[in-house]
Design a protein around this motif. Structure first.
Motif, mmCIF file in Angstrom:
data_model
loop_
_atom_site.group_PDB
_atom_site.id
_atom_site.type_symbol
_atom_site.label_atom_id
_atom_site.label_comp_id
_atom_site.label_asym_id
_atom_site.label_seq_id
_atom_site.Cartn_x
_atom_site.Cartn_y
_atom_site.Cartn_z
ATOM 1 N N GLU A 66 17.365 25.268 -39.885
ATOM 2 C CA GLU A 66 16.601 24.012 -39.914
ATOM 3 C C GLU A 66 17.536 22.810 -39.828
ATOM 4 O O GLU A 66 17.255 21.851 -39.106
ATOM 5 N N MET A 67 18.652 22.856 -40.541
ATOM 6 C CA MET A 67 19.632 21.769 -40.453
ATOM 7 C C MET A 67 20.194 21.664 -39.038
ATOM 8 O O MET A 67 20.406 20.558 -38.523
ATOM 9 N N GLY A 68 20.417 22.807 -38.384
ATOM 10 C CA GLY A 68 20.913 22.802 -37.015
ATOM 11 C C GLY A 68 19.913 22.175 -36.056
ATOM 12 O O GLY A 68 20.296 21.390 -35.178
ATOM 13 N N TYR A 69 18.630 22.506 -36.227
ATOM 14 C CA TYR A 69 17.599 21.909 -35.373
ATOM 15 C C TYR A 69 17.526 20.400 -35.578
ATOM 16 O O TYR A 69 17.373 19.645 -34.619
ATOM 17 N N GLN A 70 17.628 19.951 -36.834
ATOM 18 C CA GLN A 70 17.592 18.519 -37.107
ATOM 19 C C GLN A 70 18.798 17.820 -36.485
ATOM 20 O O GLN A 70 18.670 16.731 -35.913
ATOM 21 N N SER A 71 19.956 18.441 -36.577
ATOM 22 C CA SER A 71 21.159 17.860 -35.978
ATOM 23 C C SER A 71 21.024 17.778 -34.465
ATOM 24 O O SER A 71 21.412 16.779 -33.855
ATOM 25 N N LEU A 72 20.468 18.813 -33.857
ATOM 26 C CA LEU A 72 20.267 18.807 -32.409
ATOM 27 C C LEU A 72 19.312 17.693 -32.003
ATOM 28 O O LEU A 72 19.566 16.975 -31.028
ATOM 29 N N ASP A 73 18.226 17.512 -32.769
ATOM 30 C CA ASP A 73 17.292 16.425 -32.476
ATOM 31 C C ASP A 73 17.977 15.066 -32.590
ATOM 32 O O ASP A 73 17.758 14.174 -31.758
ATOM 33 N N GLN A 98 20.418 10.282 -30.052
ATOM 34 C CA GLN A 98 21.592 9.424 -29.864
ATOM 35 C C GLN A 98 22.005 9.383 -28.396
ATOM 36 O O GLN A 98 22.431 8.333 -27.901
ATOM 37 N N ASN A 99 21.890 10.501 -27.687
ATOM 38 C CA ASN A 99 22.225 10.534 -26.264
ATOM 39 C C ASN A 99 21.316 9.600 -25.473
ATOM 40 O O ASN A 99 21.772 8.884 -24.577
ATOM 41 N N GLN A 100 20.025 9.590 -25.803
ATOM 42 C CA GLN A 100 19.093 8.700 -25.119
ATOM 43 C C GLN A 100 19.443 7.239 -25.384
ATOM 44 O O GLN A 100 19.415 6.401 -24.466
ATOM 45 N N ILE A 101 19.791 6.919 -26.605
ATOM 46 C CA ILE A 101 20.172 5.542 -26.951
ATOM 47 C C ILE A 101 21.433 5.142 -26.194
ATOM 48 O O ILE A 101 21.530 4.030 -25.654
ATOM 49 N N LEU A 102 22.409 6.037 -26.124
ATOM 50 C CA LEU A 102 23.654 5.733 -25.409
ATOM 51 C C LEU A 102 23.413 5.528 -23.918
ATOM 52 O O LEU A 102 24.036 4.666 -23.289
ATOM 53 N N GLN A 103 22.513 6.307 -23.323
ATOM 54 C CA GLN A 103 22.202 6.126 -21.907
ATOM 55 C C GLN A 103 21.546 4.776 -21.656
ATOM 56 O O GLN A 103 21.851 4.087 -20.671
ATOM 57 N N LYS A 104 20.641 4.355 -22.550
ATOM 58 C CA LYS A 104 20.019 3.033 -22.425
ATOM 59 C C LYS A 104 21.064 1.929 -22.530
ATOM 60 O O LYS A 104 21.038 0.955 -21.775
#
Length: 156
Positions: free
Chosen positions: A86-93, A98-104
């Motif tokens: 569950e922690m891994g899934y949250q980290s992936l999300d 963050q990737n989407q924010i960086l692309q913007k």
């Protein structure tokens, strides 16, 4: 003493009919009840203290009690593994967000640099360097996972 007991049991086994023991109705492994479940049920229902084999019977646990402890240990392990997943899934999300924010932000910075009059050559140099950095990161990530897999495989 143990070797004498072993010889006695071996002789007793060889003197009895092994085929009859194997396919007897109550001792048969093919009748749907496993030996462990019969011992477990027998120990719980009749209250008899079916004990595991050990040198000293006083310090050994009843079989069903030992099985309950083992089951609870597996349940705790499964709960911890689920928590880690569950922690891994949250980290992936979080990483995807963050990737989407960086692309913007990259798009905004490229537009503002164009507005300020920075040449397209400079912007393309920055974008090439960004691509190289991403490529280095992904290659390093793949090598890290490959190294971890090899390490785990080697330690087993």
């Amino acid at each position: 003493m143990f070797s004498a007991k072993f010889k006695e049991l071996k002789q007793q086994y060889h003197s009895s009919d092994a085929r009859k023991q194997l396919f007897a109705s109550e001792d048969s492994p093919f009748n749907g009840d496993s030996v462990v479940s019969r011992r477990n049920v027998m120990g719980q229902s009749s209250g008899s203290q079916a004990q595991e084999f050990s040198g000293n019977e006083n310090d050994s646990l009843p079989l069903y009690h030992g099985l309950e402890k083992e089951q609870s240990a597996f349940q705790r392990g499964n709960a911890q593994l689920e928590m880690i997943l569950e922690m891994g899934y949250q980290s992936l999300d979080d990483i995807v967000e963050q990737n989407q924010i960086l692309q913007k932000m990259q798009d905004k910075m490229t537009r503002s640099l164009t507005t300020l009059g920075v040449s397209q050559g400079t912007i393309s140099n920055v974008n090439r360097r960004l691509f190289k950095d991403k490529l280095i990161f992904w290659i390093a990530l793949v090598l890290m996972f490959l190294g971890m897999y090899m390490l785990v495989k080697w330690l087993r």
